[in-house]
Design an enzyme around this catalytic site. Structure first.
Site, PDB file in Angstrom:
ATOM      1  N   HIS A 121      -6.124 -32.382  33.912  1.00 12.17           N
ATOM      2  CA  HIS A 121      -7.165 -31.612  33.239  1.00 12.17           C
ATOM      3  C   HIS A 121      -8.569 -32.030  33.686  1.00 12.17           C
ATOM      4  O   HIS A 121      -9.490 -32.062  32.864  1.00 12.17           O
ATOM      5  CB  HIS A 121      -7.038 -31.780  31.718  1.00 12.17           C
ATOM      6  CG  HIS A 121      -5.721 -31.331  31.167  1.00 12.17           C
ATOM      7  ND1 HIS A 121      -5.351 -30.005  31.120  1.00 12.17           N
ATOM      8  CD2 HIS A 121      -4.675 -32.026  30.658  1.00 12.17           C
ATOM      9  CE1 HIS A 121      -4.141 -29.898  30.592  1.00 12.17           C
ATOM     10  NE2 HIS A 121      -3.711 -31.120  30.302  1.00 12.17           N
ATOM     11  N   LYS A 170       1.799 -25.269  38.412  1.00 10.49           N
ATOM     12  CA  LYS A 170       1.336 -25.286  37.018  1.00 10.49           C
ATOM     13  C   LYS A 170       0.954 -23.853  36.667  1.00 10.49           C
ATOM     14  O   LYS A 170      -0.026 -23.324  37.193  1.00 10.49           O
ATOM     15  CB  LYS A 170       0.146 -26.224  36.835  1.00 10.49           C
ATOM     16  CG  LYS A 170      -0.339 -26.278  35.386  1.00 10.49           C
ATOM     17  CD  LYS A 170      -0.581 -27.692  34.914  1.00 10.49           C
ATOM     18  CE  LYS A 170      -0.904 -27.729  33.435  1.00 10.49           C
ATOM     19  NZ  LYS A 170      -0.884 -29.077  32.874  1.00 10.49           N
ATOM     20  N   HIS A 172      -2.736 -39.339  32.780  1.00 18.45           N
ATOM     21  CA  HIS A 172      -2.229 -38.026  32.404  1.00 18.45           C
ATOM     22  C   HIS A 172      -3.336 -36.974  32.383  1.00 18.45           C
ATOM     23  O   HIS A 172      -3.192 -35.901  32.970  1.00 18.45           O
ATOM     24  CB  HIS A 172      -1.567 -38.105  31.019  1.00 18.45           C
ATOM     25  CG  HIS A 172      -0.939 -36.822  30.588  1.00 18.45           C
ATOM     26  ND1 HIS A 172       0.351 -36.481  30.934  1.00 18.45           N
ATOM     27  CD2 HIS A 172      -1.417 -35.790  29.854  1.00 18.45           C
ATOM     28  CE1 HIS A 172       0.644 -35.300  30.421  1.00 18.45           C
ATOM     29  NE2 HIS A 172      -0.413 -34.859  29.760  1.00 18.45           N
TER      30      HIS A 172
END
Length: 312
Positions: free
Chosen positions: A195, A240, A179
């Site tokens: 990230h 995003k 993730h």
């Protein structure tokens, strides 16, 4: 001693609420994170090991949208020192892991023996670094980790690599590592996680990712020498609206920082404010049982602005 620049780029998330009430700066965590910052010899330097091109300001786009105006014709990252990505063990073993995962949530992850070996080699490489050794010392002193290196490695494996259900009524489809560092898509309409700057660069280079432009307030516009950026991108056609990540930092630094926040708190969702080098940021960590659900930095101020404001 603080440097004149952050030395990394924070892609800040959630622009709203930055001026609202927030927790006080956690001085103890700021101290240990600055120690880790100083020890991060594998960190890449902006303008030397990579170049940033912020280009135009991105438009507003709602979550789930597939159409967005492109305000950046060129890639965000260029001139990345790929020799370091190949030859620094933590970077090279990290990159090896990036293609091990199913992008969509709801699709059960199939972990091969080879992939288990790759995870093991990555954790071994991370544990050899001064950054993670110092983090381990700190966690042992705080009573959160065993001094036994084998048990600490198992703890890291549980936090970062343990598979769990992110989407209901499916098989084991996600992990903290996937993730945070790889990224996932949800229902084909939403990017969740993602990230990490190395993954961003590699996906952009392979034309799977398209940088759409920066997101910033009028008084805080970035340029190519800035070390703070809010940005928008699409990945495999999914947008995003705003993303967040450390840029330039080593995998061991990011893993150490988020592991410490995870283990020093028990709430499902934790936000701590810290000063690292010339930047003040929130670090957000959300648990998924005994494993990591997500973790990301959220920039509050850069280039020592918070220090100058306090002085006034």
């Amino acid at each position: 001693m603080c440097r004149l620049f952050c030395g990394f780029l924070l892609l800040a998330v959630f622009l709203s609420g930055l001026n609202g009430s927030r927790p006080a700066v956690n001085q103890e965590l700021s101290t240990i994170f600055n120690e880790l910052w100083s020890l991060d010899v594998n960190r890449m330097a902006p303008g030397i090991d990579y170049t940033i091109s912020v280009q135009g300001r991105a438009s507003f786009v709602s979550q789930g949208s597939h159409t967005v105006q492109d305000h950046a014709s060129q890639p965000l990252l260029s001139n990345v020192n790929e020799s370091k990505l190949r030859n620094i063990t933590t970077f090279s073993s990290f990159v090896t892991l990036l293609d091990n995962y199913e992008r969509s949530t709801g699709v059960t992850e199939q972990v091969t023996t080879e992939e288990l070996t790759e995870m093991d080699l990555f954790l071994d490489a991370v544990l050899e670094t001064k950054v993670m050794k110092r983090a381990h010392q700190y966690l042992v002193r705080k009573g959160q980790s065993s001094s036994d290196l084998r048990l600490f490695k198992k703890q890291l494996n549980l936090i970062w690599f343990h598979l769990y259900h992110r989407q209901r009524n499916t098989g084991l489809d996600s992990s903290g590592f996937e993730h945070v560092f790889v990224g996932e898509t949800k229902s084909g309409t939403e990017i969740i996680g993602f990230h990490n700057w190395v993954q961003f660069y590699l996906q952009e280079k392979n034309q799977h990712l398209d940088y759409k432009g920066y997101k910033a307030r009028e008084h805080d516009l970035p340029d190519q020498d800035d070390h703070v950026l809010n940005l928008q991108f699409s990945w495999h056609g999914v947008v995003k609206p705003v993303g967040s990540a450390f840029i330039g930092t080593s995998p061991e630094f990011e893993m150490a920082v988020f592991t410490i926040v995870f283990l020093m708190n028990t709430e499902r969702s934790t936000t701590v404010v810290v000063n690292i080098d010339q930047c003040q940021m929130e670090l957000v960590v959300i648990r998924h049982g005994r494993s990591l659900g997500t973790a990301y930095p959220k920039l509050l101020s850069s280039n020592g602005r918070h220090v100058r404001q306090h002085a006034h």
